[in-house]
Design a protein around this motif. Structure first.
Motif, PDB file in Angstrom:
ATOM      1  N   MET A  74      -3.251  -7.259   0.742  1.00  0.00           N
ATOM      2  CA  MET A  74      -4.665  -7.657   0.805  1.00  0.00           C
ATOM      3  C   MET A  74      -5.440  -7.207  -0.431  1.00  0.00           C
ATOM      4  O   MET A  74      -6.527  -7.708  -0.690  1.00  0.00           O
ATOM      5  N   ASN A  75      -4.874  -6.240  -1.148  1.00  0.00           N
ATOM      6  CA  ASN A  75      -5.565  -5.694  -2.316  1.00  0.00           C
ATOM      7  C   ASN A  75      -4.899  -6.196  -3.599  1.00  0.00           C
ATOM      8  O   ASN A  75      -3.834  -5.735  -3.989  1.00  0.00           O
ATOM      9  N   GLU A  76      -5.560  -7.112  -4.271  1.00  0.00           N
ATOM     10  CA  GLU A  76      -4.936  -7.736  -5.439  1.00  0.00           C
ATOM     11  C   GLU A  76      -4.787  -6.797  -6.628  1.00  0.00           C
ATOM     12  O   GLU A  76      -4.153  -7.158  -7.630  1.00  0.00           O
ATOM     13  N   SER A  77      -5.381  -5.591  -6.546  1.00  0.00           N
ATOM     14  CA  SER A  77      -5.106  -4.665  -7.650  1.00  0.00           C
ATOM     15  C   SER A  77      -4.047  -3.628  -7.261  1.00  0.00           C
ATOM     16  O   SER A  77      -3.826  -2.675  -7.991  1.00  0.00           O
ATOM     17  N   SER A  78      -3.390  -3.837  -6.131  1.00  0.00           N
ATOM     18  CA  SER A  78      -2.336  -2.896  -5.761  1.00  0.00           C
ATOM     19  C   SER A  78      -1.107  -3.123  -6.645  1.00  0.00           C
ATOM     20  O   SER A  78      -0.949  -4.176  -7.253  1.00  0.00           O
ATOM     21  N   PHE A  79      -0.238  -2.126  -6.675  1.00  0.00           N
ATOM     22  CA  PHE A  79       0.938  -2.199  -7.573  1.00  0.00           C
ATOM     23  C   PHE A  79       1.873  -3.356  -7.235  1.00  0.00           C
ATOM     24  O   PHE A  79       2.643  -3.798  -8.083  1.00  0.00           O
TER      25      PHE A  79
HETATM   26  C1  LIG Z   1      -6.914  -1.435  -4.213  1.00  0.00           C
HETATM   27  O1  LIG Z   1      -5.919  -0.844  -5.047  1.00  0.00           O
HETATM   28  C2  LIG Z   1      -6.445  -0.040  -6.069  1.00  0.00           C
HETATM   29  C3  LIG Z   1      -5.275   0.400  -6.937  1.00  0.00           C
HETATM   30  O2  LIG Z   1      -4.270   1.028  -6.183  1.00  0.00           O
HETATM   31  C4  LIG Z   1      -7.217   1.123  -5.490  1.00  0.00           C
HETATM   32  O3  LIG Z   1      -7.756   1.912  -6.505  1.00  0.00           O
HETATM   33  C5  LIG Z   1      -8.320   0.586  -4.600  1.00  0.00           C
HETATM   34  O4  LIG Z   1      -8.977   1.643  -3.958  1.00  0.00           O
HETATM   35  C6  LIG Z   1      -7.759  -0.361  -3.566  1.00  0.00           C
HETATM   36  N1  LIG Z   1      -8.857  -0.997  -2.828  1.00  0.00           N
HETATM   37  C7  LIG Z   1      -8.886  -1.032  -1.508  1.00  0.00           C
HETATM   38  C8  LIG Z   1     -10.040  -1.739  -0.903  1.00  0.00           C
HETATM   39  O5  LIG Z   1      -8.046  -0.493  -0.794  1.00  0.00           O
END
Ligand SMILES: *[C@@H]1O[C@H](CO)[C@@H](O)[C@H](O)[C@H]1NC(C)=O
Ligand SMILES: *[C@@H]1O[C@H](CO)[C@@H](O)[C@H](O)[C@H]1NC(C)=O
Length: 386
Positions: A74-79
């Motif tokens: 769900m988090n597009e900036s996750s690894f």
């Molecule tokens: C999404 O992933 C990034 C990088 O791991 C993190 O910093 C951020 O808190 C995450 N956002 C949510 C909404 O979980």
């Protein structure tokens, strides 16, 4: 990379030929590393292994994500979404030498008598320099002095003999490994039958009467291609792997392209993907390959490809983002464990165990939304033998 070379220089000082050979091998591995086009609209980019390892934990032979997969997705900036590859993400080049260098036979009767520089041969070999926009590569090959080793064996046991006028040829194969933290499966048309679970149904006239559901996703994804060098400054053959199938190509020096030879299905449902007749090279040496959207299977041409794992499904590839893999290559030497990172020894699966499976999975009905992560480099046999 530079550190690696420095270590080699320190360890091997005094063995001039070996040094030169390492240097030359390096140039060949770099000079022929593939140009990989990621598909247009690709969401799941590659990532370096150390970064991936920060987000997973090992246990029971699996590397599991610290957070659950759905949360990460769900988090597009996750690894799981990786990184823009070019220059950021390493490609791991595993080299297997086919010639035992003299030093490794020291326990036998072989002794190194002398090193003789064969300048005549160097000139001849200049003709085969890979054309590359990178001037450094050109320059270093030009300056690279190639020595021949004269080895004499006692007791008539000849382990390695090359006469004074023979150029000692490099004979090796190299596999370029690319890692992606997530592989997207395929959407399958399914019908929800309550407690019997969801069942795949054929779509009628291209229309799905049930709903589309993604199957076969997994954390961790290793993709590879291999080159085989036998004495020349260009490879003799290439192997490209897409899912459970792969194709062999031979290099045609006159046209500067790779020409299709044969294919194999390594396991699973037998399918015969169509591989194009020719693979083109970029800058005269880098084979141009295409990573399929989502699943990252490597194809030798852009377009639609029959997907190997499930019938009636296609892989799509095209000119999305170019990945110039030679910009960040890490050499792994399979003969020299002290130069390989610790993660190379992990023999388990590079992702979470399967989950969200069909209720009849125990009867061998293997349909899961998330399948097991793949095994890593040491568990996969190279496609070229020495
Ligand atoms: C999404 O992933 C990034 C990088 O791991 C993190 O910093 C951020 O808190 C995450 N956002 C949510 C909404 O979980
Ligand atoms: C590479 O070296 C050859 C021979 O010295 C030279 O003709 C050519 O221009 C060089 N190419 C580049 C890109 O420097």
């Amino acid at each position: 990379m530079i550190q690696f070379l420095l270590i080699l220089l320190i360890v091997r000082h005094g063995f001039g030929t070996r040094n030169d050979e390492e240097k030359k091998l390096n140039l060949l591995v770099r000079g022929w590393a593939p140009l990989v086009w990621l598909a247009p609209g690709e969401r799941f980019m590659p990532l370096g292994v150390p970064e991936f390892l920060e987000h997973v934990q090992a246990g029971d032979n699996y590397l599991r994500t610290r957070l659950n997969i759905e949360t990460l997705l769900m988090n597009e900036s996750s690894f799981l979404y990786g990184k823009q590859p070019d220059g950021n993400v390493p490609v791991y080049a595993l080299v297997k030498n086919c010639i035992n260098l003299p030093i490794s036979t020291s326990s036998s009767s072989a002794t190194i008598n002398s090193f003789i520089i064969d300048r005549k041969r160097i000139k001849q070999h200049r003709a085969f320099i890979p054309r590359d926009e990178n001037n450094d590569i050109n320059a270093s090959i030009q300056n690279n002095e190639v020595a021949t080793t004269k080895v004499k064996a006692n007791h008539g046991e000849m382990t390695l003999i090359s006469d004074e006028n023979t150029f000692r040829k490099l004979h090796f194969h190299v596999t370029y490994w690319m890692f992606y933290p997530f592989s997207e499966g395929k959407a399958v048309c399914v019908l929800d039958l309550g407690f019997l679970g969801t069942w795949p149904i054929p779509s009628v006239g291209g229309i799905c009467l049930g709903k589309l559901k993604g199957y076969g996703n997994h954390v961790g994804d290793w993709e590879h291609m291999s080159l085989y060098f036998k004495g020349d400054d260009y490879p003799v053959a290439m192997y490209v792997s897409a899912h459970d199938a792969g194709a062999y190509y031979r290099y045609d020096i006159r046209s500067g392209t790779f020409v299709y030879e044969s294919q194999e299905t390594r396991k699973g449902i037998f399918q015969k993907p169509i591989f194009p007749e020719r693979v083109f090279t970029s800058s005269g040496s880098h084979p141009v390959l295409f990573s399929a959207k989502g699943s990252h299977g490597l194809w030798t041409a852009p377009g639609k490809h029959k997907f190997v794992r499930l019938p009636r499904l296609y892989d799509e590839s095209g000119f999305g983002i170019p990945w110039l893999t030679w910009r960040r290559l890490e050499l792994l030497n399979s003969d020299n464990e002290q130069f390989t990172p610790a993660w190379m020894t992990f023999r388990g699966k590079w992702g979470n165990p399967r989950s969200n499976c069909h209720p009849l999975v125990r009867l061998g009905f293997n349909i899961c939304e998330f399948v097991d992560g793949p095994t890593g480099i040491p568990m996969k046999n190279g496609r070229f033998q020495c």
